[in-house]
Design a protein around this motif. Structure first.
Motif, short mmCIF file in Angstrom:
data_model
loop_
_atom_site.label_atom_id
_atom_site.label_comp_id
_atom_site.label_asym_id
_atom_site.label_seq_id
_atom_site.Cartn_x
_atom_site.Cartn_y
_atom_site.Cartn_z
N ALA A 1 0.82 -1.20 0.00
CA ALA A 1 0.00 0.00 0.00
C ALA A 1 0.86 1.25 0.00
O ALA A 1 0.57 2.24 -0.71
CB ALA A 1 -0.94 -0.02 1.21
N ARG A 2 1.92 1.25 0.81
CA ARG A 2 2.82 2.40 0.82
C ARG A 2 3.51 2.57 -0.53
O ARG A 2 3.68 3.68 -1.03
CB ARG A 2 3.87 2.21 1.92
CG ARG A 2 3.30 2.22 3.32
CD ARG A 2 3.15 3.60 3.88
NE ARG A 2 4.43 4.29 4.00
CZ ARG A 2 4.55 5.52 4.45
NH1 ARG A 2 3.48 6.19 4.81
NH2 ARG A 2 5.74 6.08 4.54
N TRP A 3 3.91 1.45 -1.10
CA TRP A 3 4.59 1.50 -2.40
C TRP A 3 3.67 2.03 -3.49
O TRP A 3 4.08 2.84 -4.34
CB TRP A 3 5.07 0.09 -2.74
CG TRP A 3 5.79 0.00 -4.06
CD1 TRP A 3 6.98 0.57 -4.40
CD2 TRP A 3 5.35 -0.73 -5.21
NE1 TRP A 3 7.30 0.25 -5.69
CE2 TRP A 3 6.32 -0.55 -6.22
CE3 TRP A 3 4.22 -1.51 -5.48
CZ2 TRP A 3 6.19 -1.13 -7.48
CZ3 TRP A 3 4.10 -2.09 -6.73
CH2 TRP A 3 5.08 -1.90 -7.71
N ILE A 4 2.41 1.60 -3.46
CA ILE A 4 1.46 2.05 -4.49
C ILE A 4 1.04 3.50 -4.26
O ILE A 4 0.92 4.29 -5.21
CB ILE A 4 0.22 1.12 -4.50
CG1 ILE A 4 0.62 -0.28 -4.99
CG2 ILE A 4 -0.89 1.68 -5.38
CD1 ILE A 4 -0.49 -1.29 -4.90
N SER A 5 0.82 3.87 -2.99
CA SER A 5 0.29 5.21 -2.71
C SER A 5 1.36 6.30 -2.67
O SER A 5 1.02 7.48 -2.67
CB SER A 5 -0.46 5.19 -1.37
OG SER A 5 0.41 4.86 -0.30
N LYS A 6 2.64 5.91 -2.63
CA LYS A 6 3.69 6.93 -2.56
C LYS A 6 3.64 7.90 -3.73
O LYS A 6 3.64 9.13 -3.52
CB LYS A 6 5.05 6.26 -2.46
CG LYS A 6 6.20 7.25 -2.27
CD LYS A 6 7.53 6.53 -2.10
CE LYS A 6 8.66 7.54 -1.88
NZ LYS A 6 9.97 6.85 -1.69
N PRO A 7 3.58 7.44 -4.98
CA PRO A 7 3.48 8.41 -6.08
C PRO A 7 2.17 9.19 -6.06
O PRO A 7 2.13 10.34 -6.49
CB PRO A 7 3.60 7.53 -7.33
CG PRO A 7 3.24 6.16 -6.90
CD PRO A 7 3.69 6.06 -5.48
#
Length: 466
Positions: A185-191
């Protein structure tokens, strides 16, 4: 977004775990019970074979010994009955009144020959038990039957222990899935968060540098496209502002020189050409006013302009004094109304520009013999300025479009630029206010400009008005 993605992933993992572990638990439960009954059935058949041998020798003591030893070894009870259901031996004879076992369903099934083996679960003395009844001699029900009963607690304990193991394994898997889901989730939501921050800064007129590539390829491509578009938009805006500022500034000098040269021609122009010279001077003044307006609009679009405190009644009185000669020439009256001591916050010079444009528009459309009313009123912590004319008015659609740059009403006089109301709108917004054009009660237009008031002065003005 991270929380929503995490909740989605964890919920999906929980659904998979439940769909796998619950059927597995029920299958283990059923298999454990079947295995326990099969083991008990085997023990009962072995015991029945030994009892059959003892009965063939009429050794009742041996039958009792076998029954008690088996009951003690299995941790349960053993009942031996003859072909009529009469008790031959039991580890707990006090529990069975005469004829009680003959009426028992499992023993009756075996003695009647309806079934070779009868199994059941029941409650005895407040304890759940499982029991198996078999004939003493296989295939010969007339010799009697043996029933072995053991508590269900060991089986239930194993089943409960397995459910606990499943639950523990499920919790461990769920925690591991939650950690992986959080990272995803962090990886996807970072951008996405970076784009949100960049959008917020872009709305304020700035754009942070592009962050390092992160997230799925689709979101990285979206971020690259966004930053390219945002940089292009900012470059276009800077170019537009620079062009307006430079062009307006460069036009001021030749316009001033042109007007000076035309004024110097007054002594050399015949009376017949004086009218054309005066028209040329008027056009030069109008062009100069347009240049000043463009400069002011360019400056008003800057984000951090200082505000000044303005005495609104004094500013209105000054502008009315300056516009009175033109109003008298057109036979239009100028009237003012509002509480004294009303102070506002506005851009430096913005209040005069707003009043000049609104009064000029009102005088342009006001018929002879009418009155243009300039009034102001206090509304909580805001101050409303009203400039009301008695002209032909505008339709609702035209009142909305009138705030657009270079828009002019159908049939309007040719001496306007179409920038006045747009400039008023920009100056009011830059000062924290707003502009609205409303229909005047007696016809015409009521131009309403809202200013940010000064708390103490606004309260005093409201008290004076009351």
């Amino acid at each position: 977004m991270t929380r929503r993605l995490l909740l989605t992933y964890v919920s999906f993992a929980l659904l998979i775990l439940v769909s796998l572990e619950v059927p597995l638990g029920y299958v283990y439960h059923r298999n454990e019970e079947q295995h326990a009954f099969a083991q008990l059935e085997h023990d009962a058949e072995v015991l029945a074979a030994f009892i059959d041998t003892a009965l063939s020798r009429d050794d009742a003591e041996q039958v009792d010994l076998l029954a008690h030893e088996s009951g003690q070894r299995l941790g349960g009870d053993v009942d031996v009955v003859d072909s009529r259901g009469e008790l031959l031996s039991s580890t707990h004879p006090e529990k069975h009144p005469p004829g009680d076992l003959a009426r028992a369903a499992d023993i009756r099934t075996v003695l009647s020959g309806e079934g070779r083996i009868s199994t059941r679960t029941a409650e005895s003395g407040g304890v759940d038990v499982m029991s198996v009844a078999v004939p003493i001699h296989p295939g010969v029900s007339s010799l009697g039957a043996v029933r072995v009963s053991v508590p269900l607690d060991p089986v239930d304990s194993r089943i409960h222990r397995f459910w606990l193991i499943l639950a523990g394994a499920g919790i461990a898997v769920l925690l591991a899935a939650a950690l992986v889901a959080f990272w995803l989730a962090r990886w996807i939501s970072k951008p996405v968060r970076a784009l949100e921050l960049a959008t917020r800064h872009l709305a304020d007129g700035t754009l942070p540098p592009a962050a390092a590539p992160a997230g799925p390829p689709e979101l990285r491509r979206l971020a690259d496209t966004f930053y390219a578009t945002a940089n292009r938009i900012q470059a276009l805006i800077r170019t537009q502002h620079a062009f307006i500022g430079h062009a307006s500034h460069q036009l001021k000098t030749p316009l001033s020189a042109l007007r000076l040269r035309m004024e110097n021609l007054e002594d050399d122009i015949s009376p017949a050409g004086a009218k054309n010279l005066q028209a040329a001077l008027t056009e030069a003044d109008r062009l100069g006013q347009m240049v000043e307006t463009l400069l002011l609009m360019a400056r008003s679009e800057q984000r951090e302009l200082p505000l000044e405190e303005v005495d609104l009644p004094a500013a209105v009185a000054e502008r009315v004094f300056l516009w009175s000669p033109l109003a008298d020439d057109r036979r239009v009256g100028l009237s003012t109304s509002g509480p004294d001591g009303t102070w506002i916050r506005a851009l430096p010079g913005g209040t005069d520009q707003i009043l000049d444009n609104l009064i000029a528009n009102a005088l342009r459309v006001a018929p002879a013999g009418s009155t243009v009313t300039i009034g102001w009123a206090v509304r909580d912590d805001r101050v409303e300025l009203h400039v009301v004319d008695e002209g032909p008015g505008l339709s609702p659609e035209e009142r909305v479009r009138a705030l657009d740059p270079f828009w002019r009403a159908p049939g309007a006089a040719k001496d306007g630029t179409g920038l006045g109301l747009s400039l008023v709108h920009k100056l009011a917004e830059a000062g924290g206010g707003d502009v609205a054009l409303e229909a005047a009660p007696g016809g015409g237009v009521d131009a309403v400009v809202t200013f940010a008031g000064l708390g103490q002065h606004v309260q005093q003005a409201a008290g004076t008005r009351q």
